[in-house]
Design a protein around this motif. Structure first.
Motif, PDB file in Angstrom:
ATOM      1  N   ALA A   1       0.839  -1.201   0.000  1.00 24.40           N
ATOM      2  CA  ALA A   1       0.000   0.000   0.000  1.00 24.40           C
ATOM      3  C   ALA A   1       0.872   1.248   0.000  1.00 24.40           C
ATOM      4  CB  ALA A   1      -0.921  -0.004   1.215  1.00 24.40           C
TER       5      ALA A   1
ATOM      6  N   ILE B   1       3.970   1.552  -1.155  1.00 30.73           N
ATOM      7  CA  ILE B   1       4.594   1.712  -2.471  1.00 30.73           C
ATOM      8  C   ILE B   1       3.573   2.251  -3.464  1.00 30.73           C
ATOM      9  CG2 ILE B   1       5.628   0.470  -4.406  1.00 30.73           C
ATOM     10  CD1 ILE B   1       6.815  -1.460  -2.415  1.00 30.73           C
ATOM     11  N   ALA B   2       2.339   1.705  -3.405  1.00 28.27           N
ATOM     12  CA  ALA B   2       1.310   2.109  -4.361  1.00 28.27           C
ATOM     13  C   ALA B   2       0.991   3.582  -4.230  1.00 28.27           C
ATOM     14  CB  ALA B   2       0.051   1.274  -4.161  1.00 28.27           C
ATOM     15  N   VAL B   3       1.058   4.108  -3.011  1.00 30.75           N
ATOM     16  CA  VAL B   3       0.636   5.496  -2.808  1.00 30.75           C
ATOM     17  C   VAL B   3       1.796   6.464  -2.974  1.00 30.75           C
ATOM     18  CG1 VAL B   3      -0.190   7.071  -1.053  1.00 30.75           C
ATOM     19  CG2 VAL B   3      -1.332   4.921  -1.384  1.00 30.75           C
TER      20      VAL B   3
ATOM     21  N   SER C   1       5.149   6.021  -4.436  1.00 28.09           N
ATOM     22  CA  SER C   1       6.175   6.039  -5.474  1.00 28.09           C
ATOM     23  C   SER C   1       5.771   6.985  -6.601  1.00 28.09           C
ATOM     24  CB  SER C   1       6.387   4.638  -6.025  1.00 28.09           C
ATOM     25  OG  SER C   1       5.308   4.298  -6.844  1.00 28.09           O
TER      26      SER C   1
ATOM     27  N   LEU D   1       4.522   5.348 -12.051  1.00 30.80           N
ATOM     28  CA  LEU D   1       3.241   4.658 -12.006  1.00 30.80           C
ATOM     29  C   LEU D   1       3.397   3.150 -12.034  1.00 30.80           C
ATOM     30  CD1 LEU D   1       0.775   6.679 -14.172  1.00 30.80           C
ATOM     31  CD2 LEU D   1       0.641   6.116 -11.776  1.00 30.80           C
TER      32      LEU D   1
ATOM     33  N   SER E   1       3.858   1.826  -8.671  1.00 33.91           N
ATOM     34  CA  SER E   1       2.680   1.787  -7.805  1.00 33.91           C
ATOM     35  C   SER E   1       1.735   0.665  -8.224  1.00 33.91           C
ATOM     36  CB  SER E   1       1.987   3.140  -7.758  1.00 33.91           C
ATOM     37  OG  SER E   1       1.781   3.657  -9.002  1.00 33.91           O
ATOM     38  N   VAL E   2       1.708   0.313  -9.515  1.00 35.77           N
ATOM     39  CA  VAL E   2       0.918  -0.861  -9.905  1.00 35.77           C
ATOM     40  C   VAL E   2       1.496  -2.117  -9.259  1.00 35.77           C
ATOM     41  CG1 VAL E   2       0.068  -2.195 -11.824  1.00 35.77           C
ATOM     42  CG2 VAL E   2       0.310   0.231 -12.060  1.00 35.77           C
TER      43      VAL E   2
ATOM     44  N   LEU F   1       0.403  -2.265  -5.790  1.00 34.53           N
ATOM     45  CA  LEU F   1      -0.981  -2.764  -5.694  1.00 34.53           C
ATOM     46  C   LEU F   1      -1.011  -4.284  -5.784  1.00 34.53           C
ATOM     47  CD1 LEU F   1      -3.958  -1.961  -5.552  1.00 34.53           C
ATOM     48  CD2 LEU F   1      -4.000  -1.995  -8.020  1.00 34.53           C
TER      49      LEU F   1
ATOM     50  N   THR G   1       0.102  -5.701  -2.499  1.00 35.85           N
ATOM     51  CA  THR G   1      -0.990  -5.598  -1.532  1.00 35.85           C
ATOM     52  C   THR G   1      -2.000  -6.716  -1.743  1.00 35.85           C
ATOM     53  OG1 THR G   1      -0.729  -3.233  -1.579  1.00 35.85           O
ATOM     54  CG2 THR G   1      -2.724  -4.055  -0.628  1.00 35.85           C
TER      55      THR G   1
ATOM     56  N   TYR H   1      -7.649  -9.520  -9.024  1.00 40.12           N
ATOM     57  CA  TYR H   1      -6.878  -8.289  -8.810  1.00 40.12           C
ATOM     58  C   TYR H   1      -5.527  -8.361  -9.503  1.00 40.12           C
ATOM     59  CZ  TYR H   1      -9.824  -5.567  -5.774  1.00 40.12           C
ATOM     60  OH  TYR H   1     -10.829  -4.782  -5.304  1.00 40.12           O
TER      61      TYR H   1
ATOM     62  N   ILE I   1      -6.922  -6.963 -12.964  1.00 46.92           N
ATOM     63  CA  ILE I   1      -6.932  -5.514 -12.762  1.00 46.92           C
ATOM     64  C   ILE I   1      -5.533  -4.936 -12.923  1.00 46.92           C
ATOM     65  CG2 ILE I   1      -7.324  -3.746 -11.028  1.00 46.92           C
ATOM     66  CD1 ILE I   1      -9.757  -5.197 -10.162  1.00 46.92           C
TER      67      ILE I   1
ATOM     68  N   THR J   1      -4.439  -4.994 -16.525  1.00 47.56           N
ATOM     69  CA  THR J   1      -5.122  -3.973 -17.321  1.00 47.56           C
ATOM     70  C   THR J   1      -4.538  -2.589 -17.054  1.00 47.56           C
ATOM     71  OG1 THR J   1      -7.047  -5.289 -16.803  1.00 47.56           O
ATOM     72  CG2 THR J   1      -7.405  -3.343 -18.085  1.00 47.56           C
ATOM     73  N   ILE J   2      -4.264  -2.300 -15.767  1.00 49.43           N
ATOM     74  CA  ILE J   2      -3.687  -0.982 -15.452  1.00 49.43           C
ATOM     75  C   ILE J   2      -2.310  -0.849 -16.091  1.00 49.43           C
ATOM     76  CG2 ILE J   2      -2.945   0.533 -13.587  1.00 49.43           C
ATOM     77  CD1 ILE J   2      -5.082  -0.578 -11.863  1.00 49.43           C
TER      78      ILE J   2
ATOM     79  N   VAL K   1      -0.961   2.005 -18.514  1.00 51.95           N
ATOM     80  CA  VAL K   1       0.263   2.769 -18.262  1.00 51.95           C
ATOM     81  C   VAL K   1       1.151   2.747 -19.505  1.00 51.95           C
ATOM     82  CG1 VAL K   1       2.407   2.773 -16.945  1.00 51.95           C
ATOM     83  CG2 VAL K   1       0.262   2.489 -15.776  1.00 51.95           C
TER      84      VAL K   1
END
Lengths: 177, 109
Positions: free
Chosen positions: A26, A28-30, A32, A35, A38-39, A42, A45, A69, A73, A76-77, A81
């Motif tokens: 969490a 690192i995701a918030v 760094s 992008l 941070s994926v 996620l 996490t 996830y 997810i 896909t993110i 990116v």
């Protein structure tokens, strides 16, 4: 039957790993700036959460967490990116403003965290006297097709609408440019 | 040490962890400047909600299928939300050449 030696310590160790994965992911995701990192945070996490779901007697949900996830997810993110700009632009605001707003956001989220922990820790929760079933995959399937069948069908409609909407939006953008 | 004293059998630990995830998500939602970063922070908030559901499901509920199904529905909704949000982000990137949240402010005058 003799218990496995130091079983308690092993369980504690696995639990500590799960908590550590969740918290570190969490953060690192918030925090760094890149992008893609941070994926990855996620995804970390989600692995930690899947371990925690095992501890919460929901192995099916743990499997689904990794499948949906991490497998869907996060991938896909990552695609998005790669299609869009990979990094956050350097901050436009001045150093003082960044410090002020960052501090304010930190204070607000810290207050939320503190309040929720106070709520959860101080309350004397009542444990249930009996269990209706064991919460196995079989029970889940039965509940999904009897009590929650309407919600189940509605969720599938929502997913269909989301797929169609995503296709329409992406196609519209392409024909315009 | 009896098994009920271990911290993995105490609901408060899970609740505190869910609160941390939620707070991290709120912080990210406020501080992130790109749309994808905000989306990732939103996913953290979704995860906090499902962890909370499963905690209450494990410790305080008579029918343990309810919370699991709710967490499953949350996952489905999160997947739908990500699909829509990412296609919007891609469309925004095509039009504005940026996924910075500040760039999409034509209507603010």
């Amino acid at each position: 039957m003799k218990p496995f030696p130091a079983a308690d310590l092993l369980v504690l160790g696995v639990f500590a790993v799960a908590v550590l994965l969740t918290v570190a992911g969490a953060l690192i995701a918030v925090l760094s700036t890149r992008l893609i990192r941070s994926v990855c945070g996620l995804a970390l996490t989600c692995f930690g959460l899947a371990l925690l779901y095992y501890f919460l007697h929901s192995p099916f949900l743990a499997l689904m967490e990794i499948l949906i996830y991490v497998g869907a997810i996060c991938v896909t993110i990552i695609f998005a990116v790669m299609l869009a700009e990979p990094d956050e632009a350097p901050a436009q605001e001045s150093r003082g403003a960044a410090f002020l707003w960052g501090g304010l956001a930190l204070v607000v989220s810290g207050a939320v965290f503190w309040a929720l922990v106070q709520l959860g820790w101080g309350h004397a929760w009542a444990a249930p006297t009996s269990r209706a079933n064991a919460g196995t995959v079989h029970d889940l399937g039965v509940a999904l097709l009897t009590t929650y069948s309407l919600a189940f069908e509605l969720i599938s409609l929502v997913l269909l609408a989301a797929i169609l909407g995503a296709l329409v939006i992406a196609h519209h953008g392409r024909s315009k440019s | 040490m009896s098994p009920n004293q271990l911290c993995c059998h105490r609901p408060e630990v899970y609740l505190a962890l869910a609160a941390f995830l939620f707070a991290a998500g709120v912080f990210g939602l406020v501080r992130r400047r790109t749309l994808i970063g905000m989306l990732i922070a939103g996913e953290l908030i979704f995860s906090a909600a499902s962890l909370n559901f499963l905690t209450f499901n494990r410790f305080f509920v008579e029918d343990p299928t309810v919370g699991q199904l709710m967490a499953l529905f949350i996952m489905a909704l999160a997947a739908a939300e990500v699909a829509i949000a990412l296609s919007i982000i891609i469309a925004v990137y095509r039009n504005y050449r940026s996924i910075n949240a500040k760039a999409v402010s034509e209507l603010s005058g």
